[in-house]
Structure formats: structure tokens, C-alpha cells
Write an enzyme that holds these catalytic residues in place. Structure first.
Site, PDB file in Angstrom:
ATOM      1  CG  ASP A 297      -5.325  43.052   2.076  1.00 53.82           C
ATOM      2  OD1 ASP A 297      -5.659  43.577   0.996  1.00 53.82           O
ATOM      3  OD2 ASP A 297      -6.103  42.378   2.767  1.00 53.82           O
TER       4      ASP A 297
ATOM      5  CG  ASP B 162     -11.132  34.443   9.551  1.00 48.33           C
ATOM      6  OD1 ASP B 162     -11.417  35.511   8.961  1.00 48.33           O
ATOM      7  OD2 ASP B 162     -10.004  33.920   9.473  1.00 48.33           O
TER       8      ASP B 162
ATOM      9  CG  HIS C 229      -9.881  38.037   7.257  1.00 47.19           C
ATOM     10  ND1 HIS C 229     -10.121  36.729   6.897  1.00 47.19           N
ATOM     11  CD2 HIS C 229      -9.914  38.734   6.099  1.00 47.19           C
ATOM     12  CE1 HIS C 229     -10.282  36.645   5.596  1.00 47.19           C
ATOM     13  NE2 HIS C 229     -10.174  37.844   5.075  1.00 47.19           N
TER      14      HIS C 229
ATOM     15  CD  GLU D 148      -6.768  35.276   8.433  1.00 47.96           C
ATOM     16  OE1 GLU D 148      -7.878  35.286   8.987  1.00 47.96           O
ATOM     17  OE2 GLU D 148      -6.586  34.787   7.305  1.00 47.96           O
TER      18      GLU D 148
HETATM   19  C1  GLP Z   1      -9.841  38.896   1.450  1.00 49.16           C
HETATM   20  C2  GLP Z   1      -9.367  40.332   1.621  1.00 49.16           C
HETATM   21  C3  GLP Z   1     -10.265  41.099   2.558  1.00 49.16           C
HETATM   22  C4  GLP Z   1     -11.726  40.877   2.186  1.00 49.16           C
HETATM   23  C5  GLP Z   1     -12.058  39.410   2.330  1.00 49.16           C
HETATM   24  C6  GLP Z   1     -13.508  39.098   2.034  1.00 49.16           C
HETATM   25  O1  GLP Z   1      -9.326  38.034   2.385  1.00 49.16           O
HETATM   26  N1  GLP Z   1      -8.024  40.437   2.063  1.00 49.16           N
HETATM   27  O2  GLP Z   1      -9.932  42.470   2.505  1.00 49.16           O
HETATM   28  O3  GLP Z   1     -12.558  41.643   3.003  1.00 49.16           O
HETATM   29  O4  GLP Z   1     -11.245  38.703   1.418  1.00 49.16           O
HETATM   30  O5  GLP Z   1     -13.682  39.013   0.650  1.00 49.16           O
HETATM   31  P1  GLP Z   1     -15.046  38.933  -0.121  1.00 49.16           P
HETATM   32  O6  GLP Z   1     -15.513  40.336  -0.273  1.00 49.16           O
HETATM   33  O7  GLP Z   1     -14.663  38.325  -1.452  1.00 49.16           O
HETATM   34  O8  GLP Z   1     -15.964  38.083   0.662  1.00 49.16           O
END
Ligand code: GLP
Length: 244
Positions: free
Chosen positions: A67, A136, A138, A143
Site C-alpha cells: 500500500d 481493527d 486491516h 479496512e
Molecule cells: C499500517 C499498514 C499495515 C500495517 C499496520 C499495522 O496501517 N498499512 O500494513 O500492518 O499499519 O502496523 P504496525 O505494524 O505498526 O502495528
């Protein structure tokens, strides 16, 4: 699904990096599906270390990221393109022209998504897709929704995601409200899915995702239907899961 229990963040990073290491060793021209967020940073450090020690070669590898924030230029330090260069690409011998992310600068969202789907189809199946998980549920930036989106699409980020990601920005107002993300079908088409998670904050959502019903309200729950998922998580993150 295979669950690998780790002690802490460093242990998660090492164990997950070892899995990517073996994919790259077996198939030097593999396609790596990559992720951002704080969870994979330690994995990238490990991969860089293996490269520096002469044990890994990225010269034939193709990478596709999940993304990118809509509206952020790749030179913007908050962009995922920048993150990938900082954490991995600029430290290893991957060919920049073989590293792909959605184009956050493209304002025409339809064009941005079609172009990325084209790139994904040219790159071919991911040999391994690395994933983190949002609070959540995702994955990428898919989402909670009323359906599982197939291809690349533009999403309005959930308030909780904006809140969670605000820590990477100077203020909450600077967090983009939209992103381009690989769709669920593109994630599911990977040969192997490697999810990493750390800390108590991920415990509840891991239980919902892997031991609850499969529903687009918890996007990661679709992974229950994938034949080869490896979850590497620390004890805190696994603390709510039954039989772990
Ligand atoms: C972002 C990214 C996701 C990731 C999520 C959790 O929203 N787009 O790909 O998995 O954060 O991030 P973290 O690893 O910092 O908890």
C-alpha cells in the site's frame, strides 16, 4: 495455519526473517510481497544484516508492496516508498526498477489502481507475502467493510487507523485520510502468507482474525481460507488465542 511463538519483538523479527531468507535462497528470482508499519522494521534489519554478511542476494528479486498513502510523494519521509528505501532497498542490491508500490502521487485513483494491478499481474504470484495487522483487523489498508475487495482500490482510512498511524507524523492532521491498497484477492493469491505481530495490543484482534468467523468486518479473517499461512507472534500477542 502454522503459529510460531516468539519471545519478543527481536525474536519475532529473526524468526520471520529466517523464513524469508529460506524463500530467497531457494528461489533467487522470487517475488516478495512487502509490508510497512513498525512490525516489519526488525525483519528488514535482519535481512540487511544477512545481505551485508554475504548470505543474501537481492539482484534478481522483485518486490511488490501492499500500500501507499494517497497524495504523498515518494520523497515525502512519511510515504511508504521512503520507508522502504530507508529500511531495506537502499541497503541491499535490489534493482530499484524491480521494486513496486502504488503511486501515491497519482491523483486519479482509478488510474493509480489499474496501473498497480497491471504491475502486480506482470510481477506474478508473490512467493511470500509479509503482513502486519491493524488493530481493527486491516491487512494492507483493507479496512473493515461489507465485502472483501478484490483488486487495488482507494480506501478511506478508518479513524482508528489514522489515530494509530499518527505516531509517525508530526500531528494527527498530517495523516493522509486515504490510501491505495492491494486488494484481498491479490494478497490471497500469494503462495505463502507470513504475518507478524507483537504486543498485547494485537492480542484481541489476532483471536478475532484467526479464531472468529470469516467476515469482511475483520479483513484478516479471510486468511483462515489460505492454505499456507504462517503467523509469527510474541507471547503477548498470542495471549488471547486458545490452544497457543
Ligand atoms: C499500517 C499498514 C499495515 C500495517 C499496520 C499495522 O496501517 N498499512 O500494513 O500492518 O499499519 O502496523 P504496525 O505494524 O505498526 O502495528
Amino acid at each position: 495455519m502454522r503459529i510460531i511463538k516468539a519471545r519478543d519483538y527481536e525474536d519475532v523479527s529473526r524468526k520471520a526473517a529466517n523464513i524469508i531468507f529460506s524463500v530467497m535462497t531457494e528461489k533467487p528470482d522470487c517475488v516478495l510481497g512487502l509490508a510497512t508499519g513498525s512490525s516489519p522494521v526488525g525483519i528488514y534489519k535482519e535481512l540487511v544484516r544477512h545481505y551485508q554478511e554475504g548470505d543474501l542476494d537481492f539482484s534478481q528479486v522483485t518486490t511488490v508492496n501492499l500500500d501507499e498513502y494517497r497524495g504523498l510523494d515518494r520523497e515525502n519521509p512519511q510515504s511508504y516508498a521512503y520507508y522502504m528505501r530507508e529500511n531495506l532497498f537502499s541497503h541491499v542490491n535490489v534493482r530499484p526498477e524491480k521494486t513496486f508500490l502504488p503511486d501515491g502521487r497519482e491523483e486519479d485513483s482509478r488510474k493509480a489502481c489499474e496501473e498497480y494491478d497491471h504491475i502486480l499481474s506482470q510481477a506474478g504470484q508473490q512467493d511470500i507475502q509479509l503482513l502486519g495487522i491493524g488493530h481493527d483487523g486491516h491487512i494492507g489498508f483493507n479496512e473493515p467493510a461489507d465485502h472483501f475487495p478484490k483488486g487495488t482500490h482507494c480506501v478511506d482510512l478508518a479513524e482508528s487507523t489514522i489515530e494509530a498511524n499518527a505516531r509517525f507524523f508530526e500531528s494527527r492532521d498530517q495523516v493522509p485520510t486515504q490510501a491505495y491498497t492491494m486488494g484481498i484477492q491479490s494478497i490471497m493469491s500469494a503462495k505463502c502468507i507470513l504475518m507478524v505481530a507483537n504486543g498485547k495490543g494485537k492480542a484481541q484482534i489476532l483471536k478475532q482474525a484467526f479464531q472468529g468467523p470469516v467476515t469482511p468486518q475483520v479483513p484478516a479473517s479471510i486468511l483462515q481460507l489460505h492454505p499456507q499461512v504462517i503467523l509469527v507472534a510474541d507471547e503477548e500477542a498470542l495471549s488471547e488465542m486458545e490452544n497457543c
